[in-house]
Design an enzyme around this catalytic site. Sequence first.
Site, PDB file in Angstrom:
ATOM      1  N   SER A   1      49.132  33.801  82.976  1.00  0.00           N
ATOM      2  CA  SER A   1      49.973  33.256  81.915  1.00  0.00           C
ATOM      3  C   SER A   1      49.176  32.142  81.255  1.00  0.00           C
ATOM      4  O   SER A   1      48.213  31.625  81.833  1.00  0.00           O
ATOM      5  CB  SER A   1      51.270  32.692  82.511  1.00  0.00           C
ATOM      6  OG  SER A   1      51.919  31.800  81.639  1.00  0.00           O
TER       7      SER A   1
ATOM      8  N   TYR B   1      55.674  27.355  88.838  1.00  0.00           N
ATOM      9  CA  TYR B   1      55.163  28.515  88.107  1.00  0.00           C
ATOM     10  C   TYR B   1      53.713  28.271  87.717  1.00  0.00           C
ATOM     11  O   TYR B   1      52.851  29.145  87.896  1.00  0.00           O
ATOM     12  CB  TYR B   1      56.033  28.745  86.872  1.00  0.00           C
ATOM     13  CG  TYR B   1      55.617  29.908  86.009  1.00  0.00           C
ATOM     14  CD1 TYR B   1      55.898  31.217  86.392  1.00  0.00           C
ATOM     15  CD2 TYR B   1      54.953  29.709  84.798  1.00  0.00           C
ATOM     16  CE1 TYR B   1      55.531  32.288  85.591  1.00  0.00           C
ATOM     17  CE2 TYR B   1      54.584  30.766  83.995  1.00  0.00           C
ATOM     18  CZ  TYR B   1      54.867  32.063  84.398  1.00  0.00           C
ATOM     19  OH  TYR B   1      54.496  33.126  83.613  1.00  0.00           O
TER      20      TYR B   1
END
Length: 300
Positions: free
Chosen positions: A139, A152
């Site tokens: 990501s 995350y």
Amino acid sequence: MDVRGKTAFITGGVSGIGLGIAQAFAEAGCELILSYRNKDYRAAAETWFAGRGFATPRFVKLDVTDRAEFAAAAAAAGKVHILVNNAGVSVFGPADEARHDDYDWIMGVNFGGVVNGLVSFLPHIKAHGEGGHIVNVASMAAFLPGPQAGLYTASKFAVRGLTESLRYNLAPHHIGVTLMCPGLTRTNAWDSALKRPAAFAESGFAPPDREALAQFGTAFDLGMEPIEVGRKTLAGVVANRGLVLTHPEFAEDFEAIYRDSLAALPDEAAPEGRLHIERLRRAANRAAAEGRIVELGDLT
């Protein structure tokens, strides 16, 4: 790498970015094995491929945190050339309030799922001797931290570090490695907090607010189409690129990272001994990238 006729195993390949990658690989002539957990997503994906005249993928029900399931899937898959570790969860909350269950769940899926894929499939890919490619989906959080995305971000930083190192390890085996870092994509990733397993119920975060999450999800409606992300991923595999950044809107952030990193270096001379060690490290990295196995002794 010429992907036509090769077999790709894609985790979480029936929805979102995973499905976009699967669609792009199907367009390029790949045979597909797609892992799934939601039978409705599987059915919708099967309809998409059938409606466009593509061969029906093989579907494997898989929890990427289950090492035995992953090993069994790899053993049953037959010859696989491309492994795409895509499955993940997007969960947000302040890191200072997180509890062990928060870390265990998020890291277990986002990093542990990648590890399980590598441990399960790499021996088989090496054994057939035809080369291949690994894609680890991270990501932009692998580069850009934020106040609501600490865990995350940690999971994606971990995927980034592992992937960048793995590229050196696998070059001698003619296996390429790509780190793919997408930005905002039109998916339902925002609702991960609503699917938290009961085994990880002890959270330090506030209980998920469905209305707030739905509002947050409207941002994803502005995202890139998953198949476009998939086509850019495919192009990176074909060109054996170590890094694929699918979205163009982050130049300002990377410029800031570059400036801040250089500014953080002390303005002083380094002793020759340390400079020598760093020259050896750079030379070893170049040699590894060219396909040589680097030993510990090459670093001193």
